[in-house]
Design an enzyme around this catalytic site. Sequence first.
Site, PDB file in Angstrom:
ATOM      1  N   LYS A  44      98.842  70.506  81.444  1.00 20.73           N
ATOM      2  CA  LYS A  44      98.305  71.304  82.548  1.00 20.73           C
ATOM      3  C   LYS A  44      97.214  72.195  81.953  1.00 20.73           C
ATOM      4  O   LYS A  44      97.284  72.583  80.785  1.00 20.73           O
ATOM      5  CB  LYS A  44      99.436  72.161  83.140  1.00 20.73           C
ATOM      6  CG  LYS A  44      99.008  73.202  84.177  1.00 20.73           C
ATOM      7  CD  LYS A  44      98.778  72.595  85.531  1.00 20.73           C
ATOM      8  CE  LYS A  44      98.312  73.633  86.577  1.00 20.73           C
ATOM      9  NZ  LYS A  44      97.599  72.992  87.698  1.00 20.73           N
ATOM     10  N   ASN A  68      97.811  69.894  96.956  1.00 19.57           N
ATOM     11  CA  ASN A  68      98.371  71.026  96.216  1.00 19.57           C
ATOM     12  C   ASN A  68      97.329  72.070  95.901  1.00 19.57           C
ATOM     13  O   ASN A  68      96.145  71.770  95.748  1.00 19.57           O
ATOM     14  CB  ASN A  68      99.061  70.545  94.928  1.00 19.57           C
ATOM     15  CG  ASN A  68      98.092  70.424  93.772  1.00 19.57           C
ATOM     16  OD1 ASN A  68      97.822  71.407  93.067  1.00 19.57           O
ATOM     17  ND2 ASN A  68      97.536  69.248  93.583  1.00 19.57           N
ATOM     18  N   ASN A 124      88.468  71.159  82.338  1.00 15.89           N
ATOM     19  CA  ASN A 124      88.684  71.189  83.784  1.00 15.89           C
ATOM     20  C   ASN A 124      87.623  72.101  84.398  1.00 15.89           C
ATOM     21  O   ASN A 124      87.770  73.312  84.430  1.00 15.89           O
ATOM     22  CB  ASN A 124      90.104  71.689  84.096  1.00 15.89           C
ATOM     23  CG  ASN A 124      90.395  71.657  85.587  1.00 15.89           C
ATOM     24  OD1 ASN A 124      89.530  71.287  86.385  1.00 15.89           O
ATOM     25  ND2 ASN A 124      91.592  72.053  85.979  1.00 15.89           N
ATOM     26  N   CYS A 127      88.595  72.054  89.364  1.00 17.00           N
ATOM     27  CA  CYS A 127      89.679  72.431  90.270  1.00 17.00           C
ATOM     28  C   CYS A 127      89.059  72.630  91.657  1.00 17.00           C
ATOM     29  O   CYS A 127      88.007  73.252  91.785  1.00 17.00           O
ATOM     30  CB  CYS A 127      90.343  73.717  89.779  1.00 17.00           C
ATOM     31  SG  CYS A 127      91.592  74.308  90.920  1.00 17.00           S
ATOM     32  N   ILE A 186      88.617  60.878  88.986  1.00 14.00           N
ATOM     33  CA  ILE A 186      88.161  62.120  89.594  1.00 14.00           C
ATOM     34  C   ILE A 186      89.274  63.167  89.620  1.00 14.00           C
ATOM     35  O   ILE A 186      90.453  62.801  89.533  1.00 14.00           O
ATOM     36  CB  ILE A 186      87.699  61.882  91.072  1.00 14.00           C
ATOM     37  CG1 ILE A 186      88.824  61.229  91.868  1.00 14.00           C
ATOM     38  CG2 ILE A 186      86.434  61.092  91.125  1.00 14.00           C
ATOM     39  CD1 ILE A 186      88.546  61.018  93.357  1.00 14.00           C
ATOM     40  N   THR A 188      91.063  66.183  92.082  1.00 17.38           N
ATOM     41  CA  THR A 188      91.536  66.056  93.455  1.00 17.38           C
ATOM     42  C   THR A 188      90.433  66.367  94.482  1.00 17.38           C
ATOM     43  O   THR A 188      89.436  67.008  94.175  1.00 17.38           O
ATOM     44  CB  THR A 188      92.714  67.003  93.694  1.00 17.38           C
ATOM     45  OG1 THR A 188      92.325  68.312  93.291  1.00 17.38           O
ATOM     46  CG2 THR A 188      93.930  66.565  92.904  1.00 17.38           C
ATOM     47  N   GLY A 238      93.147  58.676  89.884  1.00 19.41           N
ATOM     48  CA  GLY A 238      93.160  58.884  91.332  1.00 19.41           C
ATOM     49  C   GLY A 238      93.950  57.783  92.014  1.00 19.41           C
ATOM     50  O   GLY A 238      93.457  56.677  92.214  1.00 19.41           O
ATOM     51  N   GLY A 239      95.212  58.070  92.325  1.00 21.53           N
ATOM     52  CA  GLY A 239      96.002  57.175  93.164  1.00 21.53           C
ATOM     53  C   GLY A 239      96.484  55.897  92.519  1.00 21.53           C
ATOM     54  O   GLY A 239      96.775  54.921  93.216  1.00 21.53           O
TER      55      GLY A 239
END
Length: 300
Positions: A44, A68, A124, A127, A186, A188, A238-239
């Site tokens: 994280k 989220n 990151n 976000c 990617i 979110t 992604g997914g």
Amino acid sequence: MDLTTDLAGIKLRNPTMLAAGILGISSSLLNRIYEAGAGCVITKSIGPVPRPGYSNPCIVEVPGGYLNAMGLPNPGIEIFLEELNELNQMKIPTVVSIFADNETKFANIARIVEEKGALGIELNISCPHAEVASIGQNPIITKRVVEAVKHAVSIPIFVKLTPNVTDIVEIAVAAEKAGADGLTAINTVRSMALDIYSKTPILSNKYGGLSGPAIKPIAIRCIYDIYESVKIPLIGVGGILSWQDAIEFFLAGASAVQIGTGIRYRGLSIFQEICKGIQEYLKNEKYSSLSEIIGVAHRA
Ligand code: DHB
């Protein structure tokens, strides 16, 4: 078939990685992911100082995935080093995701995690809702941050891109020019869900980031477009729920894939299942290595 993958100089036993954010930073949990078969783990995102994150509700299920807004909760770099130390002792290949609100702080954290044994760093800058979200929406600020981190460390730097822009390729090219060793795409997708009885947004932060199968076609399009304009390796995320999803990312141009929300749908066996499926696909399609299918969709 051998699935070992060289990602900007990092040797992985296979091309699957735990996506940042999804399972926190605890060494015991990340160890379980590695034992379950991931090629490496990503933490994280860690920032300069402790952050409590947003109040609940901070996650909501929607058709096709989850929305989220955690608020980048993390214990701060100092406390995190205890976990990194344990991860090193357990020999877990760990990429540390980091965030900050300016390039000096980014470079400081990067320097510390390099010194303490991180294999690589994921920036990151993407976000979808925190104050720091805007870095990855601006090519000039992206360049400034990536250059500062590149100057500070010699381990590979992966820049995680946001789809919440008009032209993701412009940001990808800026990151490459600034010295990024690889790009992750990617993060979110900025989104919202309402409660029809309270008549208000469900998440305490109102806006959140959508993950899960609903965003896979967006991610494939981003990887496909970025692949045409940069030379550094791409990591698709992604997914991804299945080996077929992973293959689609490789054909679009990804050299490795990250799995996050997919763990919620398929459990920890998802890493091994995807690796097995990739091996069988390569064999059946008469390829002798994974590298042969990377970007093949562009030849059509
Ligand atoms: C956070 C949430 C996300 O969906 C994301 O992509 C990055 C960070 C967060 O709120 O911590």
